[in-house]
Design a protein around this motif. Structure first.
Motif, PDB file in Angstrom:
ATOM      1  N   GLU A  68       0.839  -1.203   0.000  1.00  0.00           N
ATOM      2  CA  GLU A  68       0.000   0.000   0.000  1.00  0.00           C
ATOM      3  C   GLU A  68       0.874   1.252   0.000  1.00  0.00           C
ATOM      4  OE1 GLU A  68      -3.480   2.102   2.764  1.00  0.00           O
ATOM      5  OE2 GLU A  68      -2.551   0.212   3.364  1.00  0.00           O
ATOM      6  N   VAL A  69       0.438   2.271  -0.736  1.00  0.00           N
ATOM      7  CA  VAL A  69       1.102   3.579  -0.733  1.00  0.00           C
ATOM      8  C   VAL A  69       0.231   4.532   0.077  1.00  0.00           C
ATOM      9  CG1 VAL A  69       1.885   5.523  -2.122  1.00  0.00           C
ATOM     10  CG2 VAL A  69       2.179   3.183  -2.975  1.00  0.00           C
ATOM     11  N   CYS A  70       0.745   4.997   1.196  1.00  0.00           N
ATOM     12  CA  CYS A  70      -0.014   5.898   2.073  1.00  0.00           C
ATOM     13  C   CYS A  70       0.164   7.362   1.690  1.00  0.00           C
ATOM     14  CB  CYS A  70       0.411   5.698   3.517  1.00  0.00           C
ATOM     15  SG  CYS A  70       0.153   4.028   4.151  1.00  0.00           S
ATOM     16  N   PHE A  71       1.336   7.694   1.145  1.00  0.00           N
ATOM     17  CA  PHE A  71       1.647   9.081   0.795  1.00  0.00           C
ATOM     18  C   PHE A  71       2.622   9.072  -0.371  1.00  0.00           C
ATOM     19  CE2 PHE A  71       4.415  12.763   0.950  1.00  0.00           C
ATOM     20  CZ  PHE A  71       3.571  13.822   1.231  1.00  0.00           C
ATOM     21  N   SER A  72       2.397   9.947  -1.347  1.00  0.00           N
ATOM     22  CA  SER A  72       3.355  10.114  -2.438  1.00  0.00           C
ATOM     23  C   SER A  72       3.360  11.561  -2.887  1.00  0.00           C
ATOM     24  CB  SER A  72       3.021   9.186  -3.611  1.00  0.00           C
ATOM     25  OG  SER A  72       1.787   9.530  -4.209  1.00  0.00           O
ATOM     26  N   ALA A  73       4.533  12.063  -3.249  1.00  0.00           N
ATOM     27  CA  ALA A  73       4.653  13.456  -3.684  1.00  0.00           C
ATOM     28  C   ALA A  73       5.993  13.654  -4.382  1.00  0.00           C
ATOM     29  CB  ALA A  73       4.548  14.400  -2.486  1.00  0.00           C
ATOM     30  N   ILE A  74       6.038  14.666  -5.251  1.00  0.00           N
ATOM     31  CA  ILE A  74       7.299  15.121  -5.804  1.00  0.00           C
ATOM     32  C   ILE A  74       7.876  16.134  -4.821  1.00  0.00           C
ATOM     33  CG2 ILE A  74       8.446  16.268  -7.714  1.00  0.00           C
ATOM     34  CD1 ILE A  74       7.281  13.617  -8.503  1.00  0.00           C
ATOM     35  N   VAL A  75       9.087  15.914  -4.342  1.00  0.00           N
ATOM     36  CA  VAL A  75       9.713  16.812  -3.374  1.00  0.00           C
ATOM     37  C   VAL A  75      11.094  17.231  -3.875  1.00  0.00           C
ATOM     38  CG1 VAL A  75       8.504  15.639  -1.483  1.00  0.00           C
ATOM     39  CG2 VAL A  75      10.864  14.987  -2.037  1.00  0.00           C
ATOM     40  N   THR A  76      11.633  18.241  -3.218  1.00  0.00           N
ATOM     41  CA  THR A  76      13.019  18.647  -3.456  1.00  0.00           C
ATOM     42  C   THR A  76      13.854  18.181  -2.281  1.00  0.00           C
ATOM     43  OG1 THR A  76      12.362  20.571  -4.755  1.00  0.00           O
ATOM     44  CG2 THR A  76      14.580  20.579  -3.825  1.00  0.00           C
ATOM     45  N   LYS A  77      14.962  17.515  -2.582  1.00  0.00           N
ATOM     46  CA  LYS A  77      15.860  17.013  -1.542  1.00  0.00           C
ATOM     47  C   LYS A  77      17.228  17.667  -1.698  1.00  0.00           C
ATOM     48  CE  LYS A  77      18.089  13.098  -1.973  1.00  0.00           C
ATOM     49  NZ  LYS A  77      19.496  13.438  -1.598  1.00  0.00           N
ATOM     50  N   PHE A  78      17.834  18.030  -0.566  1.00  0.00           N
ATOM     51  CA  PHE A  78      19.200  18.551  -0.581  1.00  0.00           C
ATOM     52  C   PHE A  78      20.162  17.388  -0.375  1.00  0.00           C
ATOM     53  CE2 PHE A  78      16.752  22.274   0.163  1.00  0.00           C
ATOM     54  CZ  PHE A  78      17.494  23.348  -0.302  1.00  0.00           C
ATOM     55  N   ASN A  79      21.142  17.246  -1.279  1.00  0.00           N
ATOM     56  CA  ASN A  79      22.095  16.149  -1.136  1.00  0.00           C
ATOM     57  C   ASN A  79      23.262  16.567  -0.243  1.00  0.00           C
ATOM     58  OD1 ASN A  79      23.855  17.683  -2.699  1.00  0.00           O
ATOM     59  ND2 ASN A  79      23.596  16.456  -4.547  1.00  0.00           N
ATOM     60  N   ARG A  87      12.866  14.518  -6.353  1.00  0.00           N
ATOM     61  CA  ARG A  87      12.686  13.104  -6.051  1.00  0.00           C
ATOM     62  C   ARG A  87      11.202  12.784  -5.851  1.00  0.00           C
ATOM     63  NH1 ARG A  87      17.131  12.301  -7.754  1.00  0.00           N
ATOM     64  NH2 ARG A  87      18.944  11.469  -6.641  1.00  0.00           N
ATOM     65  N   ILE A  88      10.890  11.504  -6.009  1.00  0.00           N
ATOM     66  CA  ILE A  88       9.573  10.994  -5.624  1.00  0.00           C
ATOM     67  C   ILE A  88       9.691  10.492  -4.196  1.00  0.00           C
ATOM     68  CG2 ILE A  88       7.774   9.291  -6.084  1.00  0.00           C
ATOM     69  CD1 ILE A  88       8.784   9.192  -8.983  1.00  0.00           C
ATOM     70  N   LEU A  89       8.878  11.024  -3.308  1.00  0.00           N
ATOM     71  CA  LEU A  89       8.866  10.579  -1.922  1.00  0.00           C
ATOM     72  C   LEU A  89       7.649   9.701  -1.708  1.00  0.00           C
ATOM     73  CD1 LEU A  89      10.451  11.076   0.814  1.00  0.00           C
ATOM     74  CD2 LEU A  89       8.540  12.583   1.395  1.00  0.00           C
ATOM     75  N   VAL A  90       7.870   8.501  -1.203  1.00  0.00           N
ATOM     76  CA  VAL A  90       6.788   7.557  -0.951  1.00  0.00           C
ATOM     77  C   VAL A  90       6.845   7.130   0.513  1.00  0.00           C
ATOM     78  CG1 VAL A  90       5.869   5.262  -1.481  1.00  0.00           C
ATOM     79  CG2 VAL A  90       6.756   6.706  -3.329  1.00  0.00           C
ATOM     80  N   VAL A  91       5.696   7.116   1.153  1.00  0.00           N
ATOM     81  CA  VAL A  91       5.594   6.610   2.521  1.00  0.00           C
ATOM     82  C   VAL A  91       4.595   5.455   2.520  1.00  0.00           C
ATOM     83  CG1 VAL A  91       5.047   7.115   4.924  1.00  0.00           C
ATOM     84  CG2 VAL A  91       6.085   8.889   3.488  1.00  0.00           C
ATOM     85  N   THR A  92       5.036   4.321   3.037  1.00  0.00           N
ATOM     86  CA  THR A  92       4.168   3.155   3.182  1.00  0.00           C
ATOM     87  C   THR A  92       3.941   2.907   4.670  1.00  0.00           C
ATOM     88  OG1 THR A  92       5.954   1.527   3.309  1.00  0.00           O
ATOM     89  CG2 THR A  92       5.222   2.181   1.103  1.00  0.00           C
ATOM     90  N   GLU A  93       3.301   1.824   5.005  1.00  0.00           N
ATOM     91  CA  GLU A  93       3.048   1.527   6.416  1.00  0.00           C
ATOM     92  C   GLU A  93       4.320   1.155   7.162  1.00  0.00           C
ATOM     93  OE1 GLU A  93       0.008  -1.428   6.606  1.00  0.00           O
ATOM     94  OE2 GLU A  93      -1.585   0.090   6.619  1.00  0.00           O
ATOM     95  N   SER A  94       5.407   0.864   6.441  1.00  0.00           N
ATOM     96  CA  SER A  94       6.622   0.422   7.124  1.00  0.00           C
ATOM     97  C   SER A  94       7.868   1.248   6.830  1.00  0.00           C
ATOM     98  CB  SER A  94       6.931  -1.039   6.772  1.00  0.00           C
ATOM     99  OG  SER A  94       7.147  -1.176   5.380  1.00  0.00           O
TER     100      SER A  94
END
Length: 217
Positions: A68-79, A87-94
């Motif tokens: 399951e995908v609980c959250f998804s978004a295009i975000v900016t990440k600082f390296n 980047r694509i940020l995805v949050v699942t249950e784990s």
């Protein structure tokens, strides 16, 4: 000065079932972070990128045991060089996933290893995800309220504990190889300036990295 909301505030947050609905201002940020009026009724979108309907994406996540995908978004990440990356940020249950445009998993962070989240006190879109055993993430997303809410709920569901979250105009950012950086925020005309300083041997050295938050809350 760093401030932490009362832990009881977590119990008042919207549930993950409220995706797509306008969510009124809650105690999560109230009194701790400045908000633009337009952000106070922003809907929670959950899997905004509809990745659960993407066969290639789900093939990637299934390899990690995700369903399951609980959250998804295009975000900016600082390296680690303080350069911005989309980047694509995805949050699942784990876990939290950093995924590139080719659907390659750049990093998987089990929710149980997250040590907390930090935000500035101003009306910006920056958020730091702290990972004590590895290194932190500095992200920019206009959906930070939803992201923090989701992390709080899923972390509690996974560990039975409350995920710490703090607000300050001066935050710490741990990089790879124990590199420590200081992130400073200051309100300026037209937005909020963010400056990253390298901290070595208790000496602060400006890295001359400055960005302006231009994303609308």
């Amino acid at each position: 000065m760093e401030r932490s909301p009362p832990l009881s505030n977590v119990e008042t947050q919207p549930s993950t079932e409220q995706a797509g609905k306008a969510v009124p201002e809650t105690p999560l940020f109230m009194g701790f972070k400045a908000r633009r009026r337009s952000s106070l009724m922003k809907p929670f979108l959950g899997d905004a990128l509809s990745l659960a309907n993407s066969v290639p994406m789900m093939k990637v996540l299934v390899r990690y045991g995700e369903r399951e995908v609980c959250f998804s978004a295009i975000v900016t990440k600082f390296n680690k060089r303080n350069k911005m990356q989309e980047r694509i940020l995805v949050v699942t249950e784990s876990a939290l996933y950093n995924i590139d445009k080719n659907l390659g998993v750049k990093r998987r962070i089990p929710l149980s290893t997250i040590g907390g989240v930090s935000l500035s006190v101003f009306e910006d879109n920056f958020i730091i995800v702290h990972v004590p055993l590895e290194y932190d993430y500095l992200l920019v997303t206009e959906r930070k309220t939803e992201l923090v809410t989701m992390l709080l709920q899923l972390y509690h569901r996974s560990t039975g504990q409350i995920l710490p979250f703090t607000f300050s105009d001066k935050l710490e950012l741990k990089g790879k190889e124990e590199d420590l950086r200081e992130v400073l925020f200051k309100r300026v005309d037209g937005g909020v300036d963010m400056v990253i300083n390298n901290v070595k041997s208790r000496t602060i050295r400006a890295s001359l990295i400055k960005t302006k938050s231009t994303l609308a809350l």
